[in-house]
Scaffold this motif. Structure first.
Motif, mmCIF file in Angstrom:
data_model
loop_
_atom_site.group_PDB
_atom_site.id
_atom_site.type_symbol
_atom_site.label_atom_id
_atom_site.label_comp_id
_atom_site.label_asym_id
_atom_site.label_seq_id
_atom_site.Cartn_x
_atom_site.Cartn_y
_atom_site.Cartn_z
ATOM 1 N N CYS A 83 0.869 -1.184 0.000
ATOM 2 C CA CYS A 83 0.000 0.000 0.000
ATOM 3 C C CYS A 83 0.896 1.221 0.000
ATOM 4 O O CYS A 83 1.705 1.410 0.909
ATOM 5 C CB CYS A 83 -0.896 0.026 1.225
ATOM 6 S SG CYS A 83 -2.041 -1.344 1.237
ATOM 7 N N CYS A 85 1.366 4.828 0.674
ATOM 8 C CA CYS A 85 0.677 5.836 1.470
ATOM 9 C C CYS A 85 1.461 7.133 1.409
ATOM 10 O O CYS A 85 2.529 7.241 2.027
ATOM 11 C CB CYS A 85 0.545 5.348 2.915
ATOM 12 S SG CYS A 85 -0.302 3.760 3.017
ATOM 13 N N CYS A 127 -0.366 7.862 11.184
ATOM 14 C CA CYS A 127 0.139 7.461 9.884
ATOM 15 C C CYS A 127 1.439 6.680 9.926
ATOM 16 O O CYS A 127 1.766 5.976 8.995
ATOM 17 C CB CYS A 127 0.338 8.693 8.997
ATOM 18 S SG CYS A 127 -1.203 9.548 8.709
ATOM 19 N N VAL A 137 -6.771 0.920 4.830
ATOM 20 C CA VAL A 137 -6.392 1.646 3.617
ATOM 21 C C VAL A 137 -7.562 1.676 2.653
ATOM 22 O O VAL A 137 -8.190 0.644 2.389
ATOM 23 C CB VAL A 137 -5.194 0.950 2.906
ATOM 24 C CG1 VAL A 137 -4.868 1.657 1.606
ATOM 25 C CG2 VAL A 137 -3.982 0.934 3.802
ATOM 26 N N SER A 151 -2.842 2.406 -4.152
ATOM 27 C CA SER A 151 -2.384 3.769 -3.933
ATOM 28 C C SER A 151 -3.408 4.420 -3.014
ATOM 29 O O SER A 151 -4.530 4.719 -3.410
ATOM 30 C CB SER A 151 -2.301 4.487 -5.283
ATOM 31 O OG SER A 151 -1.945 5.829 -5.070
ATOM 32 N N ALA A 152 -3.008 4.632 -1.755
ATOM 33 C CA ALA A 152 -3.990 5.020 -0.743
ATOM 34 C C ALA A 152 -4.460 6.455 -0.900
ATOM 35 O O ALA A 152 -3.660 7.363 -1.083
ATOM 36 C CB ALA A 152 -3.386 4.830 0.645
ATOM 37 N N PHE A 155 -5.522 6.533 4.681
ATOM 38 C CA PHE A 155 -4.948 5.417 5.438
ATOM 39 C C PHE A 155 -4.771 5.851 6.880
ATOM 40 O O PHE A 155 -4.492 7.019 7.159
ATOM 41 C CB PHE A 155 -3.620 4.950 4.834
ATOM 42 C CG PHE A 155 -2.479 5.918 5.023
ATOM 43 C CD1 PHE A 155 -2.317 7.000 4.172
ATOM 44 C CD2 PHE A 155 -1.548 5.738 6.042
ATOM 45 C CE1 PHE A 155 -1.268 7.881 4.332
ATOM 46 C CE2 PHE A 155 -0.493 6.624 6.214
ATOM 47 C CZ PHE A 155 -0.347 7.702 5.360
ATOM 48 N N TYR A 156 -4.991 4.954 7.803
ATOM 49 C CA TYR A 156 -4.780 5.302 9.203
ATOM 50 C C TYR A 156 -4.587 4.055 10.044
ATOM 51 O O TYR A 156 -5.047 2.969 9.684
ATOM 52 C CB TYR A 156 -5.935 6.144 9.755
ATOM 53 C CG TYR A 156 -7.307 5.531 9.627
ATOM 54 C CD1 TYR A 156 -8.110 5.777 8.514
ATOM 55 C CD2 TYR A 156 -7.839 4.709 10.625
ATOM 56 C CE1 TYR A 156 -9.366 5.227 8.391
ATOM 57 C CE2 TYR A 156 -9.094 4.145 10.506
ATOM 58 C CZ TYR A 156 -9.855 4.418 9.401
ATOM 59 O OH TYR A 156 -11.105 3.869 9.279
#
Lengths: 309, 126
Positions: A83, A85, A127, A137, A151-152, A155-156
């Motif tokens: 991912c 981010c 993050c 995500v 491709s985020a 996101f968290y």
């Protein structure tokens, strides 16, 4: 059974699939195995559904950090995917908030520098993840150097000390598959002359049109029964290709259809019955002069009262 | 580059797996030996106590809370006469987790995959 892999629905119809506009909660295994569209690269297909954005929840098992982005490898138990981010402006600052905590601010005094530092720290916390932490995500699927990645856009880190979020996710996703993703979505454009709709909808429209055209004010069921005859005839003709099966006869089907249509019309308020008796007389609401007069009288009476004047 | 995905298994299923399988499992921390980097997770099932042996070299230092529920993610290693040990990549304390619900969720997911596979690859668009 399975559609030919090369048979994609035309791209102009993709927007009709509600899943296309949603972040699909697919298993990572399925995201990795989706086939890419030949019409438009960057769009993928899962079970004839066009997909380009997804929503995953999983454990971080790989981490790579660069100036501009984090690359987290996320494992949801069915697959692992990278991912990408991207770091927001606040995160890019070399002066990160992991140093001293900001001094407690005076309540009532808003110090932007202190608040900004707090914001940076909060962002860092959400993050910047370590291996083993839970990441959510949402983003678009991309293929980069033959590797599929996400491709985020959002996101968290998810705080899940009791695994409640993960358990809920594990219970929700199979349901989503059963209800949406594993149901084939027919994206064929309707080339038939007749309007789309079940026999019930067609029958309802037929009777509504008849009542309107002939300015019918009241009727009994057998008056309109014949209108529905062609619909039943079509159904029977289609069914006759199959071997004889014990089922309702044409007459019974007709009566059943008529009954359902009259119920729908009553529910919609198009027709109503004044008296519940053996003799079914249906009055058409719009044409009913008596009803209109009665309503007018009621309004007149009510308006005479002081509070309504 | 990316490690293989870790499938959820119940503690009593681990002995059937071979070497090198990536798994996720859980249990109560019953023992931890820091000098040999070994931990033992225990779990009650069908009136039997099951033990999961974990090599903690890659997840140290961690704060061991004896009696707390832990989730472990890692690869299986088989040792002669010893059985299966998990070399942990992730070891998290999840004390307070509803184990029965977790079990139900894992079984629900498995039955969904079985259902899907039995339809000949079901919705998969290959």
């Amino acid at each position: 059974m399975q559609a030919d892999a090369m048979e994609e629905p035309p791209s102009i119809l993709w927007g009709l699939d509600p899943i296309f506009s949603a972040f699909a909660r697919l298993y990572i295994q399925d995201i990795l195995q989706m086939t890419e569209s030949v019409q438009i690269p960057g769009i993928y297909f899962y079970n004839s559904h066009p997909i380009y954005k997804v929503d995953v929840l999983g454990t971080v098992v790989y981490k790579r950090e660069r100036d501009n982005f984090f690359c987290y490898g996320v494992d949801d138990g069915t697959g692992v995917i990278n991912c990408l981010c991207w770091k927001g402006e606040l995160l890019k600052d070399k002066d990160d908030g992991t140093g001293t905590a900001p001094a407690p601010s005076d309540p009532g005094v808003f110090d932007p520098v202190v608040e900004l530092k707090k914001l940076k720290q909060a962002q860092q916390k959400r993050c910047r993840l370590e291996i083993g932490e839970l990441l959510r995500v949402r983003g678009s699927v991309k293929t980069f150097r033959q590797q599929r990645e996400i491709s985020a856009s959002v996101f968290y880190k998810v705080d899940d000390p009791l695994m409640a979020v993960q358990i809920q996710w594990m219970m929700d996703v199979p349901e989503l598959y059963r209800e949406c993703y594993d149901k084939t979505f027919e994206l064929q454009s309707d080339g038939h002359g007749e309007s789309a709709g079940t026999p019930l909808i067609k029958a309802t429209n037929l009777i509504k049109d008849f009542i309107k055209q002939k300015s019918v004010s009241r009727f009994r069921p057998y008056d309109v029964q014949d209108l529905l005859q062609p619909l039943i005839f079509n159904q029977l003709r289609a069914a006759s290709a199959e071997p004889e099966a014990a089922g309702p006869s044409g007459c019974q089907q007709l009566r059943q259809l008529l009954k359902e249509v009259l119920q729908i019309l009553q529910d919609e308020g198009v027709v109503y019955r004044r008296v519940k008796a053996q003799d079914e007389v249906y009055h058409v609401t719009e044409q009913d002069k008596d009803l209109l007069i009665a309503v007018k009288d009621i309004i007149r009476e009510d308006s005479k009262r002081e509070k309504c004047a | 580059m990316l490690p293989p995905h870790a499938v959820f298994h119940f503690p009593w299923e681990l002995n059937c797996l071979g070497e090198g399988k990536s798994v996720r499992t859980f249990g109560r921390l019953s023992c931890y030996e820091a000098d040999t980097s070994r931990a033992t997770l225990s779990c009650q099932h069908a009136s039997k106590e099951h033990h999961v042996f974990v090599r903690t070299s890659f997840v140290e230092p961690f704060n061991p809370i004896i009696g707390a529920q832990y989730l472990v993610l890692g690869e299986t290693e088989t040792y002669e006469g010893f059985g299966v040990m998990i070399c942990a990549r992730v070891l998290s304390c999840v004390d307070g987790v509803n184990i029965a619900l977790l079990q139900k969720a894992i079984e629900g997911q498995r039955s969904f995959f079985r259902e899907r596979d039995s339809f000949g690859g079901g919705g998969q668009h290959r």
